[in-house]
Design a protein around this motif. Sequence first.
Motif, PDB file in Angstrom:
ATOM      1  N   THR A 218       0.862  -1.172   0.000  1.00 36.95           N
ATOM      2  CA  THR A 218       0.000   0.000   0.000  1.00 36.95           C
ATOM      3  C   THR A 218       0.901   1.225   0.000  1.00 36.95           C
ATOM      4  OG1 THR A 218      -0.090   0.227   2.416  1.00 36.95           O
ATOM      5  CG2 THR A 218      -1.713  -1.241   1.385  1.00 36.95           C
ATOM      6  N   ARG A 219       0.377   2.328  -0.447  1.00 35.63           N
ATOM      7  CA  ARG A 219       1.180   3.555  -0.492  1.00 35.63           C
ATOM      8  C   ARG A 219       1.735   3.903   0.891  1.00 35.63           C
ATOM      9  NH1 ARG A 219       0.794   6.113  -5.350  1.00 35.63           N
ATOM     10  NH2 ARG A 219      -0.933   5.443  -6.676  1.00 35.63           N
ATOM     11  N   GLU A 220       0.893   3.767   1.907  1.00 28.49           N
ATOM     12  CA  GLU A 220       1.320   4.134   3.264  1.00 28.49           C
ATOM     13  C   GLU A 220       2.398   3.188   3.779  1.00 28.49           C
ATOM     14  OE1 GLU A 220       1.695   6.472   6.472  1.00 28.49           O
ATOM     15  OE2 GLU A 220       0.444   6.898   4.704  1.00 28.49           O
ATOM     16  N   ASN A 221       2.200   1.895   3.599  1.00 29.53           N
ATOM     17  CA  ASN A 221       3.170   0.924   4.127  1.00 29.53           C
ATOM     18  C   ASN A 221       4.501   0.986   3.388  1.00 29.53           C
ATOM     19  OD1 ASN A 221       3.704  -1.259   6.030  1.00 29.53           O
ATOM     20  ND2 ASN A 221       3.785  -2.595   4.242  1.00 29.53           N
ATOM     21  N   LEU A 222       4.458   1.253   2.088  1.00 30.26           N
ATOM     22  CA  LEU A 222       5.684   1.287   1.296  1.00 30.26           C
ATOM     23  C   LEU A 222       6.599   2.449   1.675  1.00 30.26           C
ATOM     24  CD1 LEU A 222       4.350   0.377  -2.272  1.00 30.26           C
ATOM     25  CD2 LEU A 222       5.795  -1.042  -0.794  1.00 30.26           C
ATOM     26  N   LYS A 223       6.074   3.452   2.356  1.00 31.35           N
ATOM     27  CA  LYS A 223       6.876   4.630   2.709  1.00 31.35           C
ATOM     28  C   LYS A 223       8.080   4.280   3.577  1.00 31.35           C
ATOM     29  CE  LYS A 223       3.112   8.041   2.495  1.00 31.35           C
ATOM     30  NZ  LYS A 223       2.249   8.953   3.293  1.00 31.35           N
ATOM     31  N   GLN A 224       8.003   3.191   4.329  1.00 31.43           N
ATOM     32  CA  GLN A 224       9.078   2.828   5.252  1.00 31.43           C
ATOM     33  C   GLN A 224      10.209   2.029   4.585  1.00 31.43           C
ATOM     34  OE1 GLN A 224       8.085  -0.470   8.071  1.00 31.43           O
ATOM     35  NE2 GLN A 224       6.039  -0.401   7.105  1.00 31.43           N
TER      36      GLN A 224
ATOM     37  N   GLY B  67       1.512 -15.464  -9.799  1.00 29.08           N
ATOM     38  CA  GLY B  67       0.100 -15.129  -9.912  1.00 29.08           C
ATOM     39  C   GLY B  67      -0.207 -13.643  -9.813  1.00 29.08           C
ATOM     40  N   MET B  68      -1.501 -13.356  -9.781  1.00 24.53           N
ATOM     41  CA  MET B  68      -2.007 -11.987  -9.726  1.00 24.53           C
ATOM     42  C   MET B  68      -2.158 -11.585  -8.262  1.00 24.53           C
ATOM     43  SD  MET B  68      -2.181 -11.238 -12.925  1.00 24.53           S
ATOM     44  CE  MET B  68      -3.197  -9.758 -13.017  1.00 24.53           C
ATOM     45  N   LEU B  69      -1.183 -10.879  -7.749  1.00 30.63           N
ATOM     46  CA  LEU B  69      -1.104 -10.593  -6.322  1.00 30.63           C
ATOM     47  C   LEU B  69      -1.982  -9.438  -5.869  1.00 30.63           C
ATOM     48  CD1 LEU B  69       2.784 -10.823  -5.887  1.00 30.63           C
ATOM     49  CD2 LEU B  69       1.101 -12.640  -5.543  1.00 30.63           C
ATOM     50  N   LEU B  70      -2.238  -8.501  -6.769  1.00 30.89           N
ATOM     51  CA  LEU B  70      -2.956  -7.280  -6.397  1.00 30.89           C
ATOM     52  C   LEU B  70      -4.102  -7.017  -7.362  1.00 30.89           C
ATOM     53  CD1 LEU B  70       0.151  -4.965  -5.825  1.00 30.89           C
ATOM     54  CD2 LEU B  70      -1.329  -5.911  -4.024  1.00 30.89           C
ATOM     55  N   PRO B  71      -5.166  -6.431  -6.880  1.00 22.34           N
ATOM     56  CA  PRO B  71      -6.255  -6.040  -7.790  1.00 22.34           C
ATOM     57  C   PRO B  71      -5.838  -4.861  -8.651  1.00 22.34           C
ATOM     58  CG  PRO B  71      -6.692  -5.218  -5.577  1.00 22.34           C
ATOM     59  CD  PRO B  71      -5.472  -6.092  -5.481  1.00 22.34           C
ATOM     60  N   ALA B  72      -6.553  -4.663  -9.741  1.00 22.77           N
ATOM     61  CA  ALA B  72      -6.257  -3.539 -10.636  1.00 22.77           C
ATOM     62  C   ALA B  72      -6.509  -2.217  -9.926  1.00 22.77           C
ATOM     63  CB  ALA B  72      -7.116  -3.644 -11.894  1.00 22.77           C
ATOM     64  N   GLY B  73      -5.864  -1.178 -10.451  1.00 21.31           N
ATOM     65  CA  GLY B  73      -6.083   0.148  -9.893  1.00 21.31           C
ATOM     66  C   GLY B  73      -4.962   0.588  -8.980  1.00 21.31           C
ATOM     67  N   ASP B  74      -5.296   1.267  -7.908  1.00 24.12           N
ATOM     68  CA  ASP B  74      -4.299   1.923  -7.065  1.00 24.12           C
ATOM     69  C   ASP B  74      -3.260   0.975  -6.453  1.00 24.12           C
ATOM     70  OD1 ASP B  74      -3.459   4.571  -5.897  1.00 24.12           O
ATOM     71  OD2 ASP B  74      -3.705   3.400  -4.064  1.00 24.12           O
ATOM     72  N   PRO B  75      -3.618  -0.230  -5.987  1.00 25.94           N
ATOM     73  CA  PRO B  75      -2.583  -1.104  -5.421  1.00 25.94           C
ATOM     74  C   PRO B  75      -1.448  -1.399  -6.413  1.00 25.94           C
ATOM     75  CG  PRO B  75      -4.747  -1.897  -4.813  1.00 25.94           C
ATOM     76  CD  PRO B  75      -4.966  -0.813  -5.825  1.00 25.94           C
ATOM     77  N   ARG B  76      -1.798  -1.694  -7.648  1.00 25.28           N
ATOM     78  CA  ARG B  76      -0.763  -1.947  -8.664  1.00 25.28           C
ATOM     79  C   ARG B  76      -0.006  -0.659  -8.994  1.00 25.28           C
ATOM     80  NH1 ARG B  76      -4.076  -5.776 -13.001  1.00 25.28           N
ATOM     81  NH2 ARG B  76      -4.736  -7.374 -11.488  1.00 25.28           N
ATOM     82  N   ASP B  77      -0.749   0.450  -9.098  1.00 22.91           N
ATOM     83  CA  ASP B  77      -0.099   1.732  -9.369  1.00 22.91           C
ATOM     84  C   ASP B  77       0.890   2.082  -8.271  1.00 22.91           C
ATOM     85  OD1 ASP B  77      -1.667   1.933 -11.628  1.00 22.91           O
ATOM     86  OD2 ASP B  77      -3.126   3.312 -10.721  1.00 22.91           O
TER      87      ASP B  77
ATOM     88  N   TYR C 271      -1.039  -8.374 -16.223  1.00 24.54           N
ATOM     89  CA  TYR C 271      -0.883  -6.951 -15.920  1.00 24.54           C
ATOM     90  C   TYR C 271       0.317  -6.423 -16.702  1.00 24.54           C
ATOM     91  CZ  TYR C 271       0.329  -2.762 -13.181  1.00 24.54           C
ATOM     92  OH  TYR C 271       0.672  -1.487 -12.798  1.00 24.54           O
ATOM     93  N   SER C 272       0.046  -5.705 -17.785  1.00 20.10           N
ATOM     94  CA  SER C 272       1.106  -5.284 -18.699  1.00 20.10           C
ATOM     95  C   SER C 272       2.115  -4.355 -18.048  1.00 20.10           C
ATOM     96  CB  SER C 272       0.511  -4.614 -19.942  1.00 20.10           C
ATOM     97  OG  SER C 272      -0.195  -3.438 -19.579  1.00 20.10           O
ATOM     98  N   GLY C 273       1.676  -3.561 -17.064  1.00 22.10           N
ATOM     99  CA  GLY C 273       2.599  -2.648 -16.398  1.00 22.10           C
ATOM    100  C   GLY C 273       3.725  -3.379 -15.709  1.00 22.10           C
ATOM    101  N   TYR C 274       3.397  -4.455 -15.015  1.00 22.79           N
ATOM    102  CA  TYR C 274       4.410  -5.254 -14.329  1.00 22.79           C
ATOM    103  C   TYR C 274       5.271  -6.018 -15.329  1.00 22.79           C
ATOM    104  CZ  TYR C 274       6.549  -8.744 -11.253  1.00 22.79           C
ATOM    105  OH  TYR C 274       7.456  -9.546 -10.592  1.00 22.79           O
ATOM    106  N   VAL C 275       4.624  -6.623 -16.336  1.00 19.12           N
ATOM    107  CA  VAL C 275       5.362  -7.396 -17.339  1.00 19.12           C
ATOM    108  C   VAL C 275       6.397  -6.523 -18.040  1.00 19.12           C
ATOM    109  CG1 VAL C 275       5.169  -8.657 -19.521  1.00 19.12           C
ATOM    110  CG2 VAL C 275       3.525  -9.088 -17.678  1.00 19.12           C
ATOM    111  N   LYS C 276       6.020  -5.282 -18.355  1.00 22.29           N
ATOM    112  CA  LYS C 276       6.968  -4.361 -18.992  1.00 22.29           C
ATOM    113  C   LYS C 276       8.093  -3.978 -18.041  1.00 22.29           C
ATOM    114  CE  LYS C 276       3.705  -2.383 -22.318  1.00 22.29           C
ATOM    115  NZ  LYS C 276       2.922  -1.182 -22.715  1.00 22.29           N
ATOM    116  N   MET C 277       7.770  -3.808 -16.761  1.00 19.04           N
ATOM    117  CA  MET C 277       8.783  -3.445 -15.775  1.00 19.04           C
ATOM    118  C   MET C 277       9.822  -4.549 -15.636  1.00 19.04           C
ATOM    119  SD  MET C 277       9.848  -4.188 -12.429  1.00 19.04           S
ATOM    120  CE  MET C 277       8.443  -4.945 -11.596  1.00 19.04           C
ATOM    121  N   ILE C 278       9.373  -5.789 -15.424  1.00 17.54           N
ATOM    122  CA  ILE C 278      10.319  -6.887 -15.225  1.00 17.54           C
ATOM    123  C   ILE C 278      10.844  -7.424 -16.554  1.00 17.54           C
ATOM    124  CG2 ILE C 278       8.737  -8.867 -15.180  1.00 17.54           C
ATOM    125  CD1 ILE C 278      10.301  -9.744 -12.616  1.00 17.54           C
TER     126      ILE C 278
END
Length: 330
Positions: free
Chosen positions: A83-89, A99-109, A134-141
Amino acid sequence: MKNLFRKSLVVALGGLMLFNAPVEVQAAPKKILVITQSAGFRHQPVNRAGKETCQVERVLAEIGKKSGVFTTVNSQNAIKSITRENLKQFDGIFFYTTGMLLPAGDPRDALMEFIKSGKGFVGAHSAADTFKQYSGYVKMINGSFAGHPWNAGGTNGFLNHEPTHPTVAMMGNEFMWKDEIYQYNNFDPNAVRVLFSLNMAKSRPQMPYHVPVCWVRSFGKGRVFFTNLGHNGSTWENETFHKHLIEGFKWSLKLTDGPSKPNPKLQAKESIKAFALFASQKLKLDHDMLLKDMMAKADDEKFIKLLRENSWKSRGRDMNLIKAVLAEVK
């Protein structure tokens, strides 16, 4: 009296210099979020099997502490942890996942923006069998799992293309390794710097295409390090692999430097080498002559595109696709 004063002055000045001398301070270890969730196939090294931690979590905690480079926080619940808040640390994130770890939308973003903001991403083995839809992740990795003709019980050869790069310097120019090796869909040679690949001359089965195994890239302001090694539990107990991982973390966290500029020309030559070896054996051709003639076309983008597409589509079985490439050699 004068001598006593001079001696006292020298001692005082010496003490002052010692007091003001720069002190080397050990940098605080970086904090890594370790995700070992399996939303698809579960590999043995990430199976907690009723214990508090799995093998991957234990090893990463140990090498992080021993090296002083990082500490770890473990999770097998991506929705809760990414999550945005947890990742701050955190300074970086590690994936050995499926597999598909996160739902579409803000969690993946949130995940993608975390990396792009300047953080480190380290992926091992099935991190490339994650978020395949999820093309965003596939392109990243830069790839998605498309099978593993090189199974866990086989020992295969590898070529280190850049033995001076800190992330692979411990591997040597060539090496043999027992592990399961993936091949990939959606791999873009223009997106990453491949550091080592399968050496088809010392691997079974032999395929007519290049198979990258470890690569790095810049992603926004962040850095991505991926190694396909790690299916076998024995790999996770190997000290050379430990060094490989530690240096991968250090590079992704910008504690060391090494180039990440994509190397498609090197990859084109590796594609040629794999194809020439395969075609010369299957069709009883002169290998050295074929390799020489093909290398003369290494800068021909149209030819390299045909070579990559046909060799991959053939899967080493459709020889008509192989012959279509050969028809363009001369």
